[in-house]
Scaffold this active site. Structure first.
Site, mmCIF file in Angstrom:
data_model
loop_
_atom_site.group_PDB
_atom_site.id
_atom_site.type_symbol
_atom_site.label_atom_id
_atom_site.label_comp_id
_atom_site.label_asym_id
_atom_site.label_seq_id
_atom_site.Cartn_x
_atom_site.Cartn_y
_atom_site.Cartn_z
ATOM 1 N N LYS A 9 -5.940 12.775 10.695
ATOM 2 C CA LYS A 9 -4.601 12.830 10.386
ATOM 3 C C LYS A 9 -3.655 13.178 9.196
ATOM 4 O O LYS A 9 -4.369 14.225 8.573
ATOM 5 C CB LYS A 9 -4.176 10.561 9.528
ATOM 6 N N TYR A 49 -0.396 4.326 20.224
ATOM 7 C CA TYR A 49 -0.728 2.837 18.880
ATOM 8 C C TYR A 49 -0.632 2.375 19.901
ATOM 9 O O TYR A 49 -0.226 0.663 19.078
ATOM 10 C CB TYR A 49 -0.476 3.405 17.555
ATOM 11 N N ASN A 112 -6.116 7.281 6.070
ATOM 12 C CA ASN A 112 -7.726 6.787 6.091
ATOM 13 C C ASN A 112 -7.906 8.376 6.430
ATOM 14 O O ASN A 112 -9.116 8.047 7.323
ATOM 15 C CB ASN A 112 -8.169 5.425 6.922
ATOM 16 N N HIS A 115 -8.794 8.940 12.541
ATOM 17 C CA HIS A 115 -9.204 8.263 13.560
ATOM 18 C C HIS A 115 -10.644 8.283 14.086
ATOM 19 O O HIS A 115 -10.767 9.073 14.510
ATOM 20 C CB HIS A 115 -8.320 7.997 14.241
ATOM 21 N N GLU A 126 -6.994 7.595 25.195
ATOM 22 C CA GLU A 126 -6.398 8.593 24.110
ATOM 23 C C GLU A 126 -7.199 9.548 24.814
ATOM 24 O O GLU A 126 -5.933 10.563 23.768
ATOM 25 C CB GLU A 126 -7.698 8.120 23.002
HETATM 26 P P1 CMP Z 1 -6.785 3.866 13.058
HETATM 27 O O1 CMP Z 1 -8.653 4.123 13.229
HETATM 28 O O2 CMP Z 1 -5.988 5.176 13.456
HETATM 29 O O3 CMP Z 1 -6.244 2.396 13.333
HETATM 30 C C1 CMP Z 1 -5.284 2.012 13.454
HETATM 31 C C2 CMP Z 1 -4.903 2.755 12.066
HETATM 32 O O4 CMP Z 1 -3.319 1.328 11.554
HETATM 33 C C3 CMP Z 1 -6.294 2.054 11.891
HETATM 34 O O5 CMP Z 1 -7.090 3.597 11.104
HETATM 35 C C4 CMP Z 1 -4.898 2.525 9.509
HETATM 36 O O6 CMP Z 1 -4.689 3.681 9.246
HETATM 37 C C5 CMP Z 1 -3.944 1.438 10.365
HETATM 38 N N1 CMP Z 1 -3.775 0.213 9.287
HETATM 39 C C6 CMP Z 1 -2.744 -0.088 8.581
HETATM 40 N N2 CMP Z 1 -2.439 -1.069 8.270
HETATM 41 C C7 CMP Z 1 -3.927 -1.538 8.592
HETATM 42 C C8 CMP Z 1 -4.160 -3.049 8.437
HETATM 43 N N3 CMP Z 1 -4.123 -4.050 7.792
HETATM 44 N N4 CMP Z 1 -5.591 -3.046 9.345
HETATM 45 C C9 CMP Z 1 -6.013 -2.225 10.421
HETATM 46 N N5 CMP Z 1 -5.423 -0.810 10.237
HETATM 47 C C10 CMP Z 1 -4.484 -0.864 9.907
#
Ligand code: CMP
Length: 138
Positions: A9, A49, A112, A115, A126
């Protein structure tokens, strides 16, 4: 053999963690079947998303994902989906296991670092979102 989509990311790329993530992938026997760096538009991030469109974090997440360069990869291997999810750690870095990418580097539930697809159908969507058949060399 399974395929999953991995994204480093914008926070991971901006913080210079791409090499570290790719090193961990190689050390854990993932084959990188395709890879490219790009920057999504807001509308591309919303399309990617779309499953989260009703979630309260959708606007913020799609702004963030369009805020800088990302590296997208297709990872291939036995149980690639599950193994990559294990390597990433829980979405919330505070719940991630020791030694996982998110535990070691994430600072925020949204920022984070990485992904990964959460199931075979999502992986197919995806992978098709980012790559055409000519770009998959592995
Ligand atoms: P990702 O695995 O990319 O899938 C959805 C993304 O939403 C997740 O990682 C996080 O980066 C983001 N996200 C932000 N807030 C939340 C939350 N409260 N719960 C889950 N995903 C979140």
């Amino acid at each position: 053999m399974e395929r999953t989509l991995s994204i480093i990311k914008p926070d991971g790329v901006a913080r210079g963690l791409a090499g570290e993530v790719i090193k961990r992938l190689e050390q854990n026997n993932f084959k990188i079947a395709a890879m490219k760096m790009l920057r999504m538009t807001k509308s591309q991030a919303k399309g990617f998303y779309a499953v989260h469109r009703k979630r309260p974090f959708f606007e913020s997440l799609t702004d963030f994902m369009a805020s800088g360069s990302i590296i997208v990869m297709i990872l291939e291997g036995e149980n690639a989906l599950g193994r990559y999810r294990e390597l990433m750690g829980a979405t919330d870095y505070r719940e991630a296991a020791e030694g996982t990418i998110r535990k070691d580097f994430a600072t925020d539930i949204e920022k984070n670092i990485v992904h990964g697809s959460d199931g075979p159908e999502t992986a197919a969507f995806e992978i098709g979102y980012f790559f055409n058949s000519f770009e998959i060399t592995g």
